[in-house]
Scaffold this motif. Sequence first.
Motif, PDB file in Angstrom:
ATOM      1  N   ASP A 188      -7.699 -29.463  15.113  1.00  0.00           N
ATOM      2  CA  ASP A 188      -7.965 -28.429  14.113  1.00  0.00           C
ATOM      3  C   ASP A 188      -6.679 -27.906  13.479  1.00  0.00           C
ATOM      4  N   LEU A 189      -5.616 -27.821  14.263  1.00  0.00           N
ATOM      5  CA  LEU A 189      -4.372 -27.282  13.722  1.00  0.00           C
ATOM      6  C   LEU A 189      -3.525 -28.356  13.045  1.00  0.00           C
ATOM      7  N   PHE A 190      -3.263 -29.451  13.748  1.00  0.00           N
ATOM      8  CA  PHE A 190      -2.275 -30.414  13.289  1.00  0.00           C
ATOM      9  C   PHE A 190      -2.836 -31.518  12.400  1.00  0.00           C
ATOM     10  N   GLU A 191      -4.125 -31.808  12.507  1.00  0.00           N
ATOM     11  CA  GLU A 191      -4.655 -33.005  11.860  1.00  0.00           C
ATOM     12  C   GLU A 191      -5.573 -32.699  10.687  1.00  0.00           C
ATOM     13  N   THR A 192      -5.610 -31.451  10.271  1.00  0.00           N
ATOM     14  CA  THR A 192      -6.262 -31.063   9.023  1.00  0.00           C
ATOM     15  C   THR A 192      -5.184 -30.497   8.104  1.00  0.00           C
ATOM     16  N   ARG A 193      -5.518 -30.227   6.889  1.00  0.00           N
ATOM     17  CA  ARG A 193      -4.516 -29.813   5.901  1.00  0.00           C
ATOM     18  C   ARG A 193      -4.240 -28.314   6.004  1.00  0.00           C
ATOM     19  N   GLN A 194      -3.758 -27.933   7.164  1.00  0.00           N
ATOM     20  CA  GLN A 194      -3.392 -26.544   7.415  1.00  0.00           C
ATOM     21  C   GLN A 194      -2.004 -26.250   6.854  1.00  0.00           C
ATOM     22  N   GLN A 195      -1.818 -25.011   6.438  1.00  0.00           N
ATOM     23  CA  GLN A 195      -0.507 -24.519   6.027  1.00  0.00           C
ATOM     24  C   GLN A 195      -0.307 -23.125   6.612  1.00  0.00           C
ATOM     25  N   VAL A 196       0.947 -22.709   6.636  1.00  0.00           N
ATOM     26  CA  VAL A 196       1.260 -21.361   7.099  1.00  0.00           C
ATOM     27  C   VAL A 196       1.358 -20.448   5.880  1.00  0.00           C
ATOM     28  N   TYR A 197       0.479 -19.465   5.815  1.00  0.00           N
ATOM     29  CA  TYR A 197       0.479 -18.508   4.716  1.00  0.00           C
ATOM     30  C   TYR A 197       0.949 -17.149   5.233  1.00  0.00           C
ATOM     31  N   PRO A 198       1.435 -16.285   4.329  1.00  0.00           N
ATOM     32  CA  PRO A 198       1.687 -14.895   4.757  1.00  0.00           C
ATOM     33  C   PRO A 198       0.394 -14.307   5.295  1.00  0.00           C
ATOM     34  N   PHE A 199       0.471 -13.681   6.441  1.00  0.00           N
ATOM     35  CA  PHE A 199      -0.735 -13.314   7.180  1.00  0.00           C
ATOM     36  C   PHE A 199      -0.656 -11.842   7.535  1.00  0.00           C
ATOM     37  N   GLY A 200      -1.152 -10.990   6.645  1.00  0.00           N
ATOM     38  CA  GLY A 200      -1.046  -9.568   6.883  1.00  0.00           C
ATOM     39  C   GLY A 200      -2.230  -8.964   7.597  1.00  0.00           C
ATOM     40  N   GLU A 201      -3.358  -9.689   7.632  1.00  0.00           N
ATOM     41  CA  GLU A 201      -4.574  -9.130   8.219  1.00  0.00           C
ATOM     42  C   GLU A 201      -4.565  -9.260   9.742  1.00  0.00           C
ATOM     43  N   PRO A 202      -5.067  -8.251  10.438  1.00  0.00           N
ATOM     44  CA  PRO A 202      -5.198  -8.385  11.897  1.00  0.00           C
ATOM     45  C   PRO A 202      -6.252  -9.429  12.242  1.00  0.00           C
ATOM     46  N   ASP A 203      -6.025 -10.147  13.326  1.00  0.00           N
ATOM     47  CA  ASP A 203      -6.953 -11.202  13.748  1.00  0.00           C
ATOM     48  C   ASP A 203      -8.043 -10.582  14.609  1.00  0.00           C
ATOM     49  N   ASN A 204      -8.938  -9.862  13.950  1.00  0.00           N
ATOM     50  CA  ASN A 204     -10.020  -9.183  14.656  1.00  0.00           C
ATOM     51  C   ASN A 204     -11.218 -10.106  14.842  1.00  0.00           C
ATOM     52  N   GLU A 205     -12.147  -9.672  15.689  1.00  0.00           N
ATOM     53  CA  GLU A 205     -13.370 -10.436  15.884  1.00  0.00           C
ATOM     54  C   GLU A 205     -14.164 -10.463  14.580  1.00  0.00           C
ATOM     55  N   SER A 206     -14.695 -11.651  14.247  1.00  0.00           N
ATOM     56  CA  SER A 206     -15.412 -11.809  12.981  1.00  0.00           C
ATOM     57  C   SER A 206     -16.560 -12.791  13.170  1.00  0.00           C
ATOM     58  N   PRO A 207     -17.786 -12.298  13.387  1.00  0.00           N
ATOM     59  CA  PRO A 207     -18.922 -13.198  13.651  1.00  0.00           C
ATOM     60  C   PRO A 207     -19.180 -14.201  12.537  1.00  0.00           C
ATOM     61  N   GLN A 208     -18.787 -13.873  11.310  1.00  0.00           N
ATOM     62  CA  GLN A 208     -19.045 -14.778  10.185  1.00  0.00           C
ATOM     63  C   GLN A 208     -17.994 -15.883  10.046  1.00  0.00           C
ATOM     64  N   ARG A 209     -16.876 -15.756  10.748  1.00  0.00           N
ATOM     65  CA  ARG A 209     -15.790 -16.735  10.590  1.00  0.00           C
ATOM     66  C   ARG A 209     -16.156 -18.043  11.291  1.00  0.00           C
ATOM     67  N   SER A 210     -15.917 -19.169  10.620  1.00  0.00           N
ATOM     68  CA  SER A 210     -16.177 -20.486  11.185  1.00  0.00           C
ATOM     69  C   SER A 210     -14.852 -21.223  11.372  1.00  0.00           C
ATOM     70  N   HIS A 211     -14.915 -22.402  11.954  1.00  0.00           N
ATOM     71  CA  HIS A 211     -13.693 -23.162  12.227  1.00  0.00           C
ATOM     72  C   HIS A 211     -12.954 -23.518  10.943  1.00  0.00           C
ATOM     73  N   LYS A 212     -13.687 -23.772   9.872  1.00  0.00           N
ATOM     74  CA  LYS A 212     -13.020 -24.139   8.627  1.00  0.00           C
ATOM     75  C   LYS A 212     -12.272 -22.957   8.010  1.00  0.00           C
ATOM     76  N   ASP A 213     -12.556 -21.741   8.483  1.00  0.00           N
ATOM     77  CA  ASP A 213     -11.865 -20.554   7.985  1.00  0.00           C
ATOM     78  C   ASP A 213     -10.584 -20.242   8.759  1.00  0.00           C
ATOM     79  N   LEU A 214     -10.372 -20.915   9.878  1.00  0.00           N
ATOM     80  CA  LEU A 214      -9.201 -20.628  10.702  1.00  0.00           C
ATOM     81  C   LEU A 214      -7.933 -21.151  10.049  1.00  0.00           C
ATOM     82  N   GLN A 215      -6.886 -20.347  10.095  1.00  0.00           N
ATOM     83  CA  GLN A 215      -5.581 -20.742   9.576  1.00  0.00           C
ATOM     84  C   GLN A 215      -4.629 -21.011  10.740  1.00  0.00           C
ATOM     85  N   ALA A 216      -3.453 -21.513  10.402  1.00  0.00           N
ATOM     86  CA  ALA A 216      -2.463 -21.844  11.426  1.00  0.00           C
ATOM     87  C   ALA A 216      -2.147 -20.642  12.310  1.00  0.00           C
TER      88      ALA A 216
END
Length: 363
Positions: A188-216
């Motif tokens: 999921d991290l290394f073998e998809t087209r992930q990039q590192v973006y500026p990340f200001g939001e806290p990584d809180n619990e999010s029932p609607q978030r799916s694997h395709k929404d995960l960032q580096a």
Amino acid sequence: MQKLRDSLLSCSPKGLDDIKATDEILHDQEDVRRCIARGELEEVRGAAFFNRTWIVTERYCDNGDGVDSLVGYVHNIWYSYYQLSRHTSHDTAEHNSLVLDLIRIQGQGPLTRPVRGDYGIDIARTVEGTLWNDLPFLVTDMTEFWLNDSASMAGSQRLNYASFLAKLASTRVSKDRLCQIALILFRDLFETRQQVYPFGEPDNESPQRSHKDLQAQHLMPSVHEWTKEAGKNIFLLSEVSWNDCPSTIAHGGPLFIESEFGRQHSAGFTPWRWMFWLKRLHEFREEAKRVQEKGVEELCNDTIRRMLSETKTRNSEILRAYVSGGEWLQREKYLRCLQKIADGEDSDEGEVFEDDEDKSKSS
């Protein structure tokens, strides 16, 4: 009666009690979640480690119940430890104790009882191995929990759970099969087209978030924890091209498959996949520098050092694969650190990288 007939004639025969087990499992899981929400972690742990294991043993050995009727209790034990691990801080003694609990459950050995005839014993065998020494359904359940829930977890919970899995995998329970979860995470991290973006939001619990929404930034802490706690296991499995897991888990991600690395060997742990992950770590580190994500940069630095440390200290099949890999591999600037190790240069990895960067700028 028809349900019983169908279940007994299936590829994996199951008893009548097992047909009703799903509702019971869901009810037990709800009880576990409520206890966790009330902060009753020790009560949940005691119920799983003592009560549930005792019930399984008592009903099989003394009551003579069939093993199929007890599978629901086994699933509940693993679910309890899943919930405990994600809600217990990964850097505490309590978290380590959860791992020890499962090793002790395994240490009870095969669950047996006398047969009704004159000779032999009955062994509590399931479709996934023997109770307790094979810890049946542990890998299957823990993998499903990761696939279904890790995306929606808060960052701290994801890290806690990843640490628990890595610590448990480092003990080599279940014949290294827990490491298949690392394959999913690394893909999921290394073998998809992930990039590192500026990340200001806290990584809180999010029932609607799916694997395709995960960032580096969501995944890198878990990758680092796996490398820290079970890096030797991942390295050794890559050395021997381990692939003892379902094809849906073993296959490479699109970025890897499309690369020259993926054309060599695309499934399971392999030297080529390990080198691809090392290359991607360097790329993530550069992106993190560029967008000033210091936390990701530091995690990448430490993960790279840990990976290269294994290469330096062992007679590495990965290193041999690199040396014999051809010119295209020698041109990979982020893997020149492997060439320096092959040449016997005793350099700090950070120095190796800086030297390579300077060379690329001057050329």
